[in-house]
Design a protein around this motif. Structure first.
Motif, PDB file in Angstrom:
ATOM      1  N   UNK A 141       0.909  -1.135  -0.033  1.00  0.00           N
ATOM      2  CA  UNK A 141      -0.094   0.183  -0.192  1.00  0.00           C
ATOM      3  C   UNK A 141       0.728   1.353   0.009  1.00  0.00           C
ATOM      4  N   UNK A 142       2.052   1.308   0.770  1.00  0.00           N
ATOM      5  CA  UNK A 142       2.775   2.196   0.839  1.00  0.00           C
ATOM      6  C   UNK A 142       3.487   2.564  -0.626  1.00  0.00           C
ATOM      7  N   UNK A 143       3.951   1.527  -1.040  1.00  0.00           N
ATOM      8  CA  UNK A 143       4.558   1.744  -2.470  1.00  0.00           C
ATOM      9  C   UNK A 143       3.495   2.400  -3.394  1.00  0.00           C
ATOM     10  N   UNK A 144       2.251   2.045  -3.548  1.00  0.00           N
ATOM     11  CA  UNK A 144       1.074   2.582  -4.273  1.00  0.00           C
ATOM     12  C   UNK A 144       1.024   4.201  -3.907  1.00  0.00           C
ATOM     13  N   UNK A 145       1.130   4.322  -2.688  1.00  0.00           N
ATOM     14  CA  UNK A 145       0.966   5.852  -2.225  1.00  0.00           C
ATOM     15  C   UNK A 145       1.996   6.382  -2.578  1.00  0.00           C
ATOM     16  N   UNK A 146       3.270   6.036  -2.520  1.00  0.00           N
ATOM     17  CA  UNK A 146       4.528   6.668  -3.138  1.00  0.00           C
ATOM     18  C   UNK A 146       4.286   7.037  -4.639  1.00  0.00           C
ATOM     19  N   UNK A 147       4.049   6.002  -5.370  1.00  0.00           N
ATOM     20  CA  UNK A 147       4.094   6.025  -6.804  1.00  0.00           C
ATOM     21  C   UNK A 147       3.031   7.109  -7.097  1.00  0.00           C
ATOM     22  N   UNK A 148       1.850   7.117  -6.601  1.00  0.00           N
ATOM     23  CA  UNK A 148       0.760   8.115  -6.749  1.00  0.00           C
ATOM     24  C   UNK A 148       1.249   9.534  -6.598  1.00  0.00           C
ATOM     25  N   UNK A 149       1.951   9.706  -5.316  1.00  0.00           N
ATOM     26  CA  UNK A 149       2.531  11.246  -5.107  1.00  0.00           C
ATOM     27  C   UNK A 149       3.458  11.442  -6.002  1.00  0.00           C
ATOM     28  N   UNK A 150       4.252  10.673  -6.627  1.00  0.00           N
ATOM     29  CA  UNK A 150       5.271  10.892  -7.404  1.00  0.00           C
ATOM     30  C   UNK A 150       5.071  11.023  -9.094  1.00  0.00           C
ATOM     31  N   UNK A 151       3.722  10.646  -9.169  1.00  0.00           N
ATOM     32  CA  UNK A 151       3.451  10.420 -10.657  1.00  0.00           C
ATOM     33  C   UNK A 151       3.308  11.967 -11.330  1.00  0.00           C
TER      34      UNK A 151
END
Length: 151
Positions: A141-151
């Motif tokens: 979940x934190x990987x997805x959260x990080x990816x969404x913030x950096x997109x």
């Protein structure tokens, strides 16, 4: 009559102990005291969800708006995952415990509804510890959260 009163008291005590008052979902107590003991040896899918920007909503629109978002989201979880165990772990984190693969329902919830959230999932074999499975899902979940913030 005394047995009925005792039964009602025990039922209410159980509800207070194991259900979140705001969302009416199972709570962290249920996870800690029941799920870890009763579900540990079963193959399951664990999905952890983190609502995005709840703090921002609370800060800008007030806690009543944040509470309304939590209630609306919980009701949608109940609609999409009616066969599964749904738990509010605290704040803006939710847990879905499924016997069937939930990825399609998660993507449908994300695409069709107005909620922004990140999620992670772990496929837990019977031999895996439930707490370890939750840690794996949390990392995803934190990987997805990080990816969404950096997109």
């Amino acid at each position: 009559m005394k047995n009925i009163i005792e039964w009602l008291y025990l039922r209410q005590t159980n509800n207070l102990a194991y259900y979140d008052r705001l969302t009416q979902l199972l709570n962290r107590n249920w996870w800690e005291l029941y799920a870890k003991k009763k579900l540990n040896d079963k193959p399951l899918y664990l999905s952890i969800i983190d609502l995005d920007d709840l703090k921002k909503i609370n800060d800008t629109e007030g806690h009543s708006s944040g509470d309304a978002l939590l209630i609306d989201f919980s009701n949608k979880l109940k609609e999409y995952f009616y066969k599964d165990k749904l738990c509010r772990l605290g704040g803006d984190e939710f847990l879905i415990i499924s016997e069937q693969e939930p990825i399609e329902a998660l993507f449908n919830l994300k695409e069709k509804e107005k909620f922004n959230f990140s999620f992670g999932m772990c496929i837990k074999p019977a031999a895996m510890d439930l707490s370890d499975a939750l840690k794996h899902a949390d990392r995803h979940m934190y990987c997805m959260k990080s990816w969404r913030k950096n997109k």
